[in-house]
Design a protein around this motif. Structure first.
Motif, mmCIF file in Angstrom:
data_model
loop_
_atom_site.group_PDB
_atom_site.id
_atom_site.type_symbol
_atom_site.label_atom_id
_atom_site.label_comp_id
_atom_site.label_asym_id
_atom_site.label_seq_id
_atom_site.Cartn_x
_atom_site.Cartn_y
_atom_site.Cartn_z
ATOM 1 N N MET A 1 0.840 -1.194 0.000
ATOM 2 C CA MET A 1 0.000 0.000 0.000
ATOM 3 C C MET A 1 0.879 1.249 0.000
ATOM 4 N N ILE A 2 0.272 2.360 -0.291
ATOM 5 C CA ILE A 2 0.988 3.626 -0.350
ATOM 6 C C ILE A 2 1.569 4.013 1.010
ATOM 7 N N ASP A 3 0.937 3.557 2.108
ATOM 8 C CA ASP A 3 1.450 3.855 3.444
ATOM 9 C C ASP A 3 2.883 3.356 3.613
ATOM 10 N N ASP A 4 3.221 2.285 2.908
ATOM 11 C CA ASP A 4 4.551 1.699 3.026
ATOM 12 C C ASP A 4 5.581 2.415 2.156
ATOM 13 N N LEU A 5 5.137 3.251 1.230
ATOM 14 C CA LEU A 5 6.058 3.882 0.300
ATOM 15 C C LEU A 5 6.684 5.164 0.831
ATOM 16 N N PHE A 6 5.942 5.923 1.631
ATOM 17 C CA PHE A 6 6.402 7.236 2.044
ATOM 18 C C PHE A 6 6.408 7.375 3.558
ATOM 19 N N ASP A 7 7.465 7.969 4.078
ATOM 20 C CA ASP A 7 7.464 8.376 5.469
ATOM 21 C C ASP A 7 6.560 9.589 5.578
ATOM 22 N N THR A 8 6.167 9.939 6.797
ATOM 23 C CA THR A 8 5.277 11.095 6.959
ATOM 24 C C THR A 8 5.959 12.384 6.534
ATOM 25 N N ASP A 9 7.295 12.429 6.562
ATOM 26 C CA ASP A 9 8.023 13.636 6.146
ATOM 27 C C ASP A 9 8.237 13.676 4.637
ATOM 28 N N GLU A 10 7.868 12.616 3.952
ATOM 29 C CA GLU A 10 8.181 12.484 2.539
ATOM 30 C C GLU A 10 6.896 12.402 1.711
ATOM 31 N N LEU A 11 6.187 13.514 1.639
ATOM 32 C CA LEU A 11 4.939 13.551 0.878
ATOM 33 C C LEU A 11 5.198 14.247 -0.449
ATOM 34 N N PRO A 12 5.215 13.504 -1.546
ATOM 35 C CA PRO A 12 5.655 14.050 -2.823
ATOM 36 C C PRO A 12 4.714 15.065 -3.461
ATOM 37 N N SER B 1 -9.570 13.230 2.667
ATOM 38 C CA SER B 1 -8.994 13.196 1.319
ATOM 39 C C SER B 1 -8.224 14.465 0.975
ATOM 40 N N LEU B 2 -8.437 15.544 1.733
ATOM 41 C CA LEU B 2 -7.680 16.780 1.522
ATOM 42 C C LEU B 2 -6.430 16.862 2.410
ATOM 43 N N ASP B 3 -6.229 15.851 3.240
ATOM 44 C CA ASP B 3 -5.084 15.816 4.159
ATOM 45 C C ASP B 3 -4.014 14.878 3.591
ATOM 46 N N PRO B 4 -2.867 15.413 3.170
ATOM 47 C CA PRO B 4 -1.848 14.554 2.545
ATOM 48 C C PRO B 4 -1.262 13.522 3.504
ATOM 49 N N HIS B 5 -1.422 13.710 4.797
ATOM 50 C CA HIS B 5 -0.888 12.745 5.758
ATOM 51 C C HIS B 5 -1.793 11.524 5.909
ATOM 52 N N GLN B 6 -3.013 11.608 5.447
ATOM 53 C CA GLN B 6 -3.930 10.476 5.542
ATOM 54 C C GLN B 6 -3.878 9.682 4.244
ATOM 55 N N THR B 7 -2.782 8.962 4.084
ATOM 56 C CA THR B 7 -2.538 8.259 2.827
ATOM 57 C C THR B 7 -3.483 7.084 2.615
ATOM 58 N N HIS B 8 -4.255 6.722 3.622
ATOM 59 C CA HIS B 8 -5.239 5.653 3.448
ATOM 60 C C HIS B 8 -6.502 6.158 2.738
ATOM 61 N N LYS B 9 -6.657 7.483 2.642
ATOM 62 C CA LYS B 9 -7.781 8.091 1.919
ATOM 63 C C LYS B 9 -7.235 9.213 1.030
ATOM 64 N N PRO B 10 -6.423 8.880 0.042
ATOM 65 C CA PRO B 10 -5.772 9.924 -0.757
ATOM 66 C C PRO B 10 -6.758 10.689 -1.625
ATOM 67 N N LEU B 11 -6.355 11.857 -2.020
ATOM 68 C CA LEU B 11 -7.119 12.663 -2.967
ATOM 69 C C LEU B 11 -6.995 11.992 -4.330
ATOM 70 N N SER B 12 -8.071 11.412 -4.800
ATOM 71 C CA SER B 12 -8.031 10.694 -6.077
ATOM 72 C C SER B 12 -8.169 11.673 -7.230
ATOM 73 N N VAL B 13 -7.811 11.207 -8.395
ATOM 74 C CA VAL B 13 -7.984 12.004 -9.609
ATOM 75 C C VAL B 13 -9.469 12.300 -9.796
ATOM 76 N N ASP B 14 -10.309 11.312 -9.541
ATOM 77 C CA ASP B 14 -11.751 11.507 -9.669
ATOM 78 C C ASP B 14 -12.245 12.611 -8.742
ATOM 79 N N ARG B 15 -11.790 12.571 -7.483
ATOM 80 C CA ARG B 15 -12.235 13.577 -6.504
ATOM 81 C C ARG B 15 -11.697 14.956 -6.886
#
Length: 161
Positions: free
Chosen positions: A1-12, A52-66
């Motif tokens: 999952m995306i949670d495993d890809l980025f540390d909380t300090d590393e939001l691209p 979905s507007l919070d970049p730290h909540q990677t379990h509910k990311p802002l989707s392209v659709d949203r």
């Protein structure tokens, strides 16, 4: 999952999230409505929209659709513009010149507006380099001014066909 890809300090894509937040906030202010109303217009809940507007909540990311739903609802394409900037592009929509057939006076007014943007960019650069150091905030301000100038130039070029 995306949670495993980025540390909380590393939001691209944090800038895209900040832009989405500004778009929603500006829309709420313009319509004099609360977040619950905006969420209902988007077919979601207040909590899910916040998440979905919070970049730290990677379990509910802002989707392209949203993101597209937000742009359509608000009539504000800044989220898409931020995505384009992230990829190194300047996004613009042909403006009023195309609709008016690029009347000579409209072209002149547009070019004068570009000259004003150019002057703002020059002033920003002059102030930034005055002390001989160009810090990150100064670079970002220069980038913003240069982007606005490129966008205006692209709109003019597109409008002229």
């Amino acid at each position: 999952m995306i949670d495993d890809l980025f540390d909380t300090d590393e939001l691209p894509v944090a800038e895209i999230y900040r832009t989405a937040q500004r778009v929603v906030k500006d829309y709420m202010n313009r319509e004099c409505k609360k977040i619950e109303w905006v969420a209902s217009q988007l077919g979601t809940t207040r909590g899910y929209l916040y998440a979905s507007l919070d970049p730290h909540q990677t379990h509910k990311p802002l989707s392209v659709d949203r993101a597209l739903e937000i742009c359509r609802l608000t009539g504000d394409a800044r989220i898409v513009e931020a995505m384009a900037r992230e990829l190194g592009y300047t996004l613009c929509k042909p403006g009023d010149l195309r609709d008016k057939g690029a009347e000579p006076m409209e072209v002149v007014v547009t070019v004068l507006g570009m000259e004003e943007l150019h002057g703002d960019l020059a002033k920003t650069v002059k102030e930034a380099v005055k002390d001989g150091v160009l810090d990150e905030d100064e670079k970002e301000e220069i980038r913003k001014r240069a982007y606005e100038l490129r966008k205006q130039a692209a709109e003019l070029e597109k409008a002229l066909g």
